[in-house]
Scaffold this active site. Structure first.
Site, PDB file in Angstrom:
ATOM      1  N   CYS A  12      70.300  80.471 100.201  1.00 22.76           N
ATOM      2  CA  CYS A  12      69.110  80.661  99.388  1.00 22.76           C
ATOM      3  C   CYS A  12      68.647  82.086  99.649  1.00 22.76           C
ATOM      4  CB  CYS A  12      68.035  79.647  99.779  1.00 22.76           C
ATOM      5  SG  CYS A  12      66.779  79.394  98.514  1.00 22.76           S
ATOM      6  N   CYS A  88      69.133  77.836  95.434  1.00 16.08           N
ATOM      7  CA  CYS A  88      68.053  78.425  94.635  1.00 16.08           C
ATOM      8  C   CYS A  88      68.678  79.324  93.580  1.00 16.08           C
ATOM      9  CB  CYS A  88      67.045  79.168  95.501  1.00 16.08           C
ATOM     10  SG  CYS A  88      67.600  80.684  96.261  1.00 16.08           S
ATOM     11  N   CYS A  96      77.567  87.705  95.942  1.00 15.48           N
ATOM     12  CA  CYS A  96      77.763  87.250  97.319  1.00 15.48           C
ATOM     13  C   CYS A  96      78.820  88.086  98.011  1.00 15.48           C
ATOM     14  CB  CYS A  96      78.225  85.792  97.338  1.00 15.48           C
ATOM     15  SG  CYS A  96      76.980  84.628  96.789  1.00 15.48           S
TER      16      CYS A  96
END
Length: 167
Positions: A12, A88, A96
């Site tokens: 998140c 989220c 990422c």
């Protein structure tokens, strides 16, 4: 039966509430099948007190919980993840790091709990989101992962992510 322990990283943005609760629920509901971790793209440096309160209420040891960066899990010496799950919408849309081992990924979105209102309203919001996370983690924990191939697991992860959240 395979005794593999599956590593799960829950992401998140702030790593203060949803991802931390999901980490705990994977560790509890997985009954040793999962070793879960949580992290954030921009950790805020502390675990939300309402998340701690909720986890303590179910007897979870919160002493080792902390808000940390996902960079800790992108290093060569980090545990190799089997699954990376965003919880989220902000984290789901961010770029990422490259995870060692090429884990399977999925997005299981949950609303941000307890952002406004009285303490009792925040507790109610945390309880609602906690139960939604518990429902999805329980569905995943019930999968016969040892007998499914990667494509089937990925399909199930995505299907769980689209399961309506109810509490």
């Amino acid at each position: 039966m395979n005794d593999k322990t599956w590593n799960v990283l829950v992401l998140c943005t702030g790593n203060s509430a949803r991802s931390v609760m999901a980490e705990a629920l994977f560790n509890i509901l997985g009954k040793g099948r999962f070793r879960a971790f949580s992290a954030g793209s921009h950790p805020n440096g502390r675990v939300n007190p309402f998340a701690i309160e909720k986890l303590e209420s179910i007897g979870y040891d919160v002493s080792g919980l902390r808000s940390k960066s996902w960079d800790e899990f992108a290093t060569p010496d980090a545990p190799q993840m089997d699954f990376v799950i965003t919880v989220c919408d902000n984290a789901a849309g961010e770029v990422c790091p490259i995870w060692p081992g090429v884990p399977m990924t999925a997005h299981w979105g949950f609303e941000d709990p307890g952002v406004s209102g009285s303490d009792e309203e925040k507790r109610a919001s945390f309880h609602k989101v906690f139960e939604q996370i518990r429902n999805r983690v329980a569905l995943f924990a019930a999968l016969p992962l040892d007998t499914l191939d990667r494509l089937a697991i990925k399909h199930e992860m995505d299907k769980i992510g689209h399961t309506p959240v109810q509490s």
